[in-house]
Design a protein around this motif. Structure first.
Motif, PDB file in Angstrom:
ATOM      1  N   GLY A  41       0.784  -1.232   0.000  1.00 11.47           N
ATOM      2  CA  GLY A  41       0.000   0.000   0.000  1.00 11.47           C
ATOM      3  C   GLY A  41       0.814   1.280   0.000  1.00 11.47           C
ATOM      4  N   SER A  42       2.106   1.193   0.314  1.00  8.77           N
ATOM      5  CA  SER A  42       2.983   2.369   0.323  1.00  8.77           C
ATOM      6  C   SER A  42       3.881   2.426  -0.908  1.00  8.77           C
ATOM      7  N   ARG A  43       3.574   1.637  -1.936  1.00 12.63           N
ATOM      8  CA  ARG A  43       4.350   1.535  -3.175  1.00 12.63           C
ATOM      9  C   ARG A  43       5.741   0.936  -2.965  1.00 12.63           C
ATOM     10  N   ARG A  44       5.934   0.249  -1.844  1.00 14.97           N
ATOM     11  CA  ARG A  44       7.190  -0.474  -1.650  1.00 14.97           C
ATOM     12  C   ARG A  44       7.101  -1.795  -2.402  1.00 14.97           C
ATOM     13  N   VAL A  45       8.179  -2.154  -3.062  1.00 16.81           N
ATOM     14  CA  VAL A  45       8.218  -3.384  -3.853  1.00 16.81           C
ATOM     15  C   VAL A  45       8.298  -4.585  -2.927  1.00 16.81           C
ATOM     16  N   VAL A  46       7.346  -5.501  -3.077  1.00 17.00           N
ATOM     17  CA  VAL A  46       7.327  -6.724  -2.265  1.00 17.00           C
ATOM     18  C   VAL A  46       7.528  -7.974  -3.120  1.00 17.00           C
ATOM     19  N   GLY A  47       7.471  -7.819  -4.436  1.00 16.78           N
ATOM     20  CA  GLY A  47       7.657  -8.969  -5.316  1.00 16.78           C
ATOM     21  C   GLY A  47       7.631  -8.565  -6.773  1.00 16.78           C
ATOM     22  N   VAL A  48       7.879  -9.543  -7.625  1.00 16.85           N
ATOM     23  CA  VAL A  48       7.730  -9.375  -9.071  1.00 16.85           C
ATOM     24  C   VAL A  48       7.005 -10.600  -9.608  1.00 16.85           C
ATOM     25  N   PHE A  49       6.353 -10.411 -10.723  1.00 23.38           N
ATOM     26  CA  PHE A  49       5.777 -11.529 -11.454  1.00 23.38           C
ATOM     27  C   PHE A  49       6.371 -11.474 -12.845  1.00 23.38           C
ATOM     28  N   THR A  50       7.042 -12.556 -13.228  1.00 22.99           N
ATOM     29  CA  THR A  50       7.787 -12.607 -14.479  1.00 22.99           C
ATOM     30  C   THR A  50       7.213 -13.652 -15.425  1.00 22.99           C
ATOM     31  N   ASP A  51       7.733 -13.638 -16.654  1.00 22.57           N
ATOM     32  CA  ASP A  51       7.371 -14.682 -17.613  1.00 22.57           C
ATOM     33  C   ASP A  51       7.689 -16.061 -17.042  1.00 22.57           C
ATOM     34  N   GLY A  52       8.809 -16.175 -16.336  1.00 23.16           N
ATOM     35  CA  GLY A  52       9.184 -17.452 -15.716  1.00 23.16           C
ATOM     36  C   GLY A  52       8.185 -17.887 -14.655  1.00 23.16           C
ATOM     37  N   ASP A 105      13.699   3.528  -4.827  1.00 21.80           N
ATOM     38  CA  ASP A 105      14.261   4.689  -4.151  1.00 21.80           C
ATOM     39  C   ASP A 105      14.772   4.285  -2.769  1.00 21.80           C
ATOM     40  N   SER A 106      15.182   5.254  -1.983  1.00 20.94           N
ATOM     41  CA  SER A 106      15.783   4.956  -0.678  1.00 20.94           C
ATOM     42  C   SER A 106      14.807   4.330   0.309  1.00 20.94           C
ATOM     43  N   LYS A 107      13.495   4.443   0.051  1.00 13.45           N
ATOM     44  CA  LYS A 107      12.486   3.831   0.921  1.00 13.45           C
ATOM     45  C   LYS A 107      11.936   2.538   0.331  1.00 13.45           C
ATOM     46  N   HIS A 108      12.640   2.007  -0.690  1.00 15.06           N
ATOM     47  CA  HIS A 108      12.278   0.762  -1.373  1.00 15.06           C
ATOM     48  C   HIS A 108      10.960   0.894  -2.147  1.00 15.06           C
ATOM     49  N   ARG A 109      10.639   2.112  -2.568  1.00 14.52           N
ATOM     50  CA  ARG A 109       9.454   2.348  -3.405  1.00 14.52           C
ATOM     51  C   ARG A 109       9.854   2.233  -4.866  1.00 14.52           C
ATOM     52  N   LEU A 110       8.925   1.764  -5.654  1.00  9.34           N
ATOM     53  CA  LEU A 110       9.174   1.514  -7.073  1.00  9.34           C
ATOM     54  C   LEU A 110       9.518   2.783  -7.838  1.00  9.34           C
ATOM     55  N   VAL A 111      10.602   2.714  -8.611  1.00 10.36           N
ATOM     56  CA  VAL A 111      10.961   3.751  -9.571  1.00 10.36           C
ATOM     57  C   VAL A 111      10.752   3.206 -10.979  1.00 10.36           C
ATOM     58  N   GLY A 112      11.130   1.955 -11.197  1.00 11.98           N
ATOM     59  CA  GLY A 112      11.001   1.321 -12.510  1.00 11.98           C
ATOM     60  C   GLY A 112      11.762   0.014 -12.530  1.00 11.98           C
ATOM     61  N   ALA A 113      12.265  -0.355 -13.698  1.00 13.57           N
ATOM     62  CA  ALA A 113      13.087  -1.557 -13.837  1.00 13.57           C
ATOM     63  C   ALA A 113      14.139  -1.287 -14.891  1.00 13.57           C
ATOM     64  N   ILE A 114      15.245  -1.979 -14.778  1.00 14.29           N
ATOM     65  CA  ILE A 114      16.301  -1.874 -15.773  1.00 14.29           C
ATOM     66  C   ILE A 114      16.631  -3.291 -16.217  1.00 14.29           C
ATOM     67  N   ASN A 115      16.805  -3.474 -17.518  1.00 15.51           N
ATOM     68  CA  ASN A 115      17.158  -4.806 -18.003  1.00 15.51           C
ATOM     69  C   ASN A 115      18.456  -4.746 -18.788  1.00 15.51           C
ATOM     70  N   ILE A 116      18.944  -5.896 -19.137  1.00 14.90           N
ATOM     71  CA  ILE A 116      20.237  -6.008 -19.805  1.00 14.90           C
ATOM     72  C   ILE A 116      20.265  -5.209 -21.106  1.00 14.90           C
ATOM     73  N   HIS A 117      19.147  -5.151 -21.811  1.00 16.10           N
ATOM     74  CA  HIS A 117      19.077  -4.398 -23.068  1.00 16.10           C
ATOM     75  C   HIS A 117      19.230  -2.900 -22.827  1.00 16.10           C
ATOM     76  N   ASP A 118      18.676  -2.404 -21.716  1.00 12.31           N
ATOM     77  CA  ASP A 118      18.854  -0.995 -21.352  1.00 12.31           C
ATOM     78  C   ASP A 118      20.336  -0.681 -21.175  1.00 12.31           C
ATOM     79  N   LEU A 119      21.055  -1.608 -20.559  1.00  6.53           N
ATOM     80  CA  LEU A 119      22.478  -1.393 -20.318  1.00  6.53           C
ATOM     81  C   LEU A 119      23.279  -1.429 -21.619  1.00  6.53           C
ATOM     82  N   PHE A 120      22.871  -2.276 -22.555  1.00  7.26           N
ATOM     83  CA  PHE A 120      23.527  -2.275 -23.880  1.00  7.26           C
ATOM     84  C   PHE A 120      23.307  -0.931 -24.561  1.00  7.26           C
TER      85      PHE A 120
END
Length: 125
Positions: A41-52, A105-120
């Motif tokens: 409820g505070s936008r803190r990341v508690v998990g992810v759901f992936t294709d896997g 962010d510093s309070k573990h709230r979601l900013v986004g995601a970065i993947n390997i392609h972003d780094l390329f």
């Protein structure tokens, strides 16, 4: 280069831990990055759901309509701070053998995601 500069939008602002699996599938399809972040409820990341996670769920569950995302998500996902350097993201991806990290962010709230392609694209690799 910092992850906040290259992070992708991985979740609508109201995608919470009590959502149903079909909502997560819609979110993954809409964002086109193979995952969605799950927040409290505070936008803190508690998990992810992936294709896997979806593939593993399909092998165990017959009817997906009533499955809660909290039952099938990956809790406590690998994260990186928004102010970290891209080199740190590369190091973490190699260390944990993952292709994407949730940016928080510093309070573990979601900013986004970065993947390997972003780094390329950022020429960090």
């Amino acid at each position: 280069i910092r992850p906040r500069d290259w992070s992708s939008d991985v979740c609508s602002s109201d995608f919470k831990v009590n959502a149903r699996l079909p909502e997560a599938l819609t979110e993954i399809t809409k964002k086109r990055i193979g995952m969605t972040a799950i927040m409290d409820g505070s936008r803190r990341v508690v998990g992810v759901f992936t294709d896997g996670d979806l593939r593993r769920t399909l092998s165990r569950v017959g009817d997906l309509r009533d499955v809660k995302i909290s039952e099938v998500m990956t809790p406590n996902p690998r994260t990186i701070g928004a102010e970290s350097l891209a080199a740190e993201a590369v190091k973490l991806m190699e260390q944990y053998k993952v292709h994407q990290l949730v940016v928080v962010d510093s309070k573990h709230r979601l900013v986004g995601a970065i993947n390997i392609h972003d780094l390329f694209h950022a020429k960090a690799i």
